[in-house]
Design an enzyme around this catalytic site. Structure first.
Site, PDB file in Angstrom:
ATOM      1  N   ASN A  32      19.307  30.062  29.691  1.00 31.53           N
ATOM      2  CA  ASN A  32      20.020  30.424  28.343  1.00 31.53           C
ATOM      3  C   ASN A  32      20.347  32.041  28.152  1.00 31.53           C
ATOM      4  O   ASN A  32      21.320  32.634  27.431  1.00 31.53           O
ATOM      5  CB  ASN A  32      19.998  29.768  27.208  1.00 31.53           C
ATOM      6  CG  ASN A  32      18.370  29.777  26.173  1.00 31.53           C
ATOM      7  OD1 ASN A  32      17.973  31.052  26.679  1.00 31.53           O
ATOM      8  ND2 ASN A  32      18.681  29.175  25.538  1.00 31.53           N
ATOM      9  N   ASP A  51      22.507  26.256  28.199  1.00 26.76           N
ATOM     10  CA  ASP A  51      20.940  25.799  27.504  1.00 26.76           C
ATOM     11  C   ASP A  51      20.833  24.910  27.935  1.00 26.76           C
ATOM     12  O   ASP A  51      21.664  23.784  27.952  1.00 26.76           O
ATOM     13  CB  ASP A  51      21.569  25.989  25.891  1.00 26.76           C
ATOM     14  CG  ASP A  51      19.912  25.813  25.359  1.00 26.76           C
ATOM     15  OD1 ASP A  51      19.293  25.063  25.163  1.00 26.76           O
ATOM     16  OD2 ASP A  51      20.042  26.845  24.052  1.00 26.76           O
ATOM     17  N   ILE A  52      19.284  24.309  28.290  1.00 30.20           N
ATOM     18  CA  ILE A  52      18.905  22.940  28.845  1.00 30.20           C
ATOM     19  C   ILE A  52      19.617  22.023  28.297  1.00 30.20           C
ATOM     20  O   ILE A  52      19.225  20.682  28.350  1.00 30.20           O
ATOM     21  CB  ILE A  52      17.630  22.955  29.545  1.00 30.20           C
ATOM     22  CG1 ILE A  52      16.371  23.493  29.022  1.00 30.20           C
ATOM     23  CG2 ILE A  52      17.720  24.065  30.751  1.00 30.20           C
ATOM     24  CD1 ILE A  52      15.078  22.681  29.220  1.00 30.20           C
ATOM     25  N   PHE A  73      10.396  26.183  33.569  1.00 33.91           N
ATOM     26  CA  PHE A  73       9.750  27.343  32.431  1.00 33.91           C
ATOM     27  C   PHE A  73      10.663  27.523  30.726  1.00 33.91           C
ATOM     28  O   PHE A  73      10.044  28.165  30.553  1.00 33.91           O
ATOM     29  CB  PHE A  73      10.300  28.359  33.250  1.00 33.91           C
ATOM     30  CG  PHE A  73       9.147  28.380  34.318  1.00 33.91           C
ATOM     31  CD1 PHE A  73       7.455  29.342  34.374  1.00 33.91           C
ATOM     32  CD2 PHE A  73       9.551  28.502  35.360  1.00 33.91           C
ATOM     33  CE1 PHE A  73       6.960  29.384  35.495  1.00 33.91           C
ATOM     34  CE2 PHE A  73       9.354  28.245  37.198  1.00 33.91           C
ATOM     35  CZ  PHE A  73       7.763  28.978  36.547  1.00 33.91           C
ATOM     36  N   SER A  77       7.842  31.231  23.790  1.00 32.47           N
ATOM     37  CA  SER A  77       5.912  31.333  24.302  1.00 32.47           C
ATOM     38  C   SER A  77       5.630  32.134  23.443  1.00 32.47           C
ATOM     39  O   SER A  77       4.223  32.343  23.912  1.00 32.47           O
ATOM     40  CB  SER A  77       5.950  31.691  25.498  1.00 32.47           C
ATOM     41  OG  SER A  77       6.611  32.315  25.967  1.00 32.47           O
ATOM     42  N   TYR A 141       3.302  26.725  18.555  1.00 33.06           N
ATOM     43  CA  TYR A 141       4.185  26.674  20.500  1.00 33.06           C
ATOM     44  C   TYR A 141       2.868  26.134  21.299  1.00 33.06           C
ATOM     45  O   TYR A 141       3.164  25.163  22.051  1.00 33.06           O
ATOM     46  CB  TYR A 141       3.292  28.231  20.804  1.00 33.06           C
ATOM     47  CG  TYR A 141       3.193  28.482  22.044  1.00 33.06           C
ATOM     48  CD1 TYR A 141       4.745  28.062  23.058  1.00 33.06           C
ATOM     49  CD2 TYR A 141       2.154  28.848  22.880  1.00 33.06           C
ATOM     50  CE1 TYR A 141       4.111  28.826  24.568  1.00 33.06           C
ATOM     51  CE2 TYR A 141       1.791  29.248  24.440  1.00 33.06           C
ATOM     52  CZ  TYR A 141       3.060  28.716  24.956  1.00 33.06           C
ATOM     53  OH  TYR A 141       2.992  28.989  26.372  1.00 33.06           O
TER      54      TYR A 141
END
Ligand code: UFG
Length: 329
Positions: A32, A51-52, A73, A77, A141
């Protein structure tokens, strides 16, 4: 058959795409571009900007391409950001994984390699850390990545998807020709911040605490070159293609370097002076994080090639010198 790389425009994703393409794989990328960069997208890969978390995006990709395996991935993060905005991490990371797994089940895609982290362990119970050690993340995270691993575990039992989860320690360096590299905004990682000093973008590097129970009082980390991480993904796909069972692997060099040692190595790699100031500890930093990667070596046949930390920093230096402002997109 193609490999779908979710987040292939990011730091580790783009290096993995490069290694897959080098190996002759057909690669499809979805990203994205929220934290990824168009400049990091490999021109030999087919690119979808999307966007997944949108099922239609994935349905379109899985319909238009013959996908054999997914490498995932696509996630946020930043540890610090996750502490102040945990729900961003549960939405993008955890919900993203849900939508992705649902689409994989719908389309009969049964192999996934997942980008996990040492942050799943939290404060380590022993050094070096083994894969079956206690996992008690100390930030959202790491928690989100651990939940994502558990989601894959249960879906593998129910729906026959097999997964490999790769828990990286400290990813470092860049491809040797300096064409792609690390570009985070804001940057929080040690090596790029150190290198901003010789680049003239920062006056000094602040060492976050020198009163840790380590030989020189600064934190020890296990730095692993991004191309070595990328190679592990290629091996993990081969492993799943051979019928390997779902598995979790640590990826590190097995050697700890202190913050002060990293600054010294950067001085040697750049040939320039780097001014240092000592600051307070950063909340949530464990004194040491060092991996045992014996399992990845044995089961996947993984063999890190970059074992000299100065050479690792040298590859990062080349990238930053060629791209002092990053990708600029
Ligand atoms: N550090 C400094 N000064 C800085 C930046 C970092 O002294 O300006 C120190 C940190 O305190 C730490 C070491 O350098 O001791 C490495 O810090 P990074 O932020 O580069 O990396 P972390 O070890 O904190 O984070 C890595 C991964 C995360 C992962 C985490 C697991 O980047 O994704 O390990 O705890 F979550």
């Amino acid at each position: 058959m193609s490999i779908l790389v979710c987040g292939g425009a990011g730091y580790i994703g783009s290096h993995t795409v490069h290694q897959l393409v080098e190996k002759g794989e057909d690669v499809v990328i979805v990203d994205n571009l929220q934290t990824g960069h168009m400049g990091a997208v490999n021109p030999k890969a087919k690119f979808y900007k999307g966007d997944i978390r949108e099922a239609e995006v994935l349905d379109r990709i899985f319909t238009e391409n013959k996908i054999d395996a997914v490498v995932h991935f696509a996630a946020n993060s930043l540890v610090g950001e996750s502490m102040t905005n945990p729900l961003k991490y549960f939405n993008n990371n955890v919900y993203g994984m849900q939508v992705l797994l649902e689409a994989m089940v719908r389309h009969g895609i049964d192999k996934i390699v997942f980008s996990s982290t040492a942050a799943t362990y939290g404060e380590p119970e022993r050094i070096p850390i083994m894969e079956d050690d206690r996992t008690e993340p100390t930030n959202p995270y790491g928690q989100s990545k651990l939940i994502m691993e558990k989601m894959m575990k249960w879906v593998s039992l129910a729906n026959g998807i097999r997964y490999v989860s790769l828990r990286y320690f400290n990813a470092a360096g860049a491809i040797e020709d300096g064409s792609i590299g690390e570009d985070h905004s804001p940057e929080t990682h040690l090596i790029p911040l150190i290198l901003q000093v010789p680049l003239g973008k920062r006056d000094h590097i602040t060492v976050f605490g020198e009163d840790y129970p380590t030989p020189d009082g600064t934190c020890l980390r296990d730095y692993i070159h991004v191309l070595d991480l990328a190679d592990a993904h290629v091996l993990a796909i081969d492993y799943l293609r051979r019928g390997g069972e779902s598995n979790i692997f640590n990826l590190g060099n097995g050697q700890g370097f202190s913050v002060k040692e990293m600054i010294e190595a950067a001085r040697e790699a750049t040939g320039l002076d780097i001014k240092v100031e000592i600051g307070e500890r950063r909340a949530g930093d464990p004194a040491q994080l060092i991996a045992s990667s014996e399992k990845a070596r044995k089961v996947l046949g993984w063999q890190p090639k970059f074992t000299d930390v100065k050479a690792v920093i040298g590859t990062a230096w080349k990238w930053h010198q060629q791209h002092p402002e990053g990708y600029q997109d």
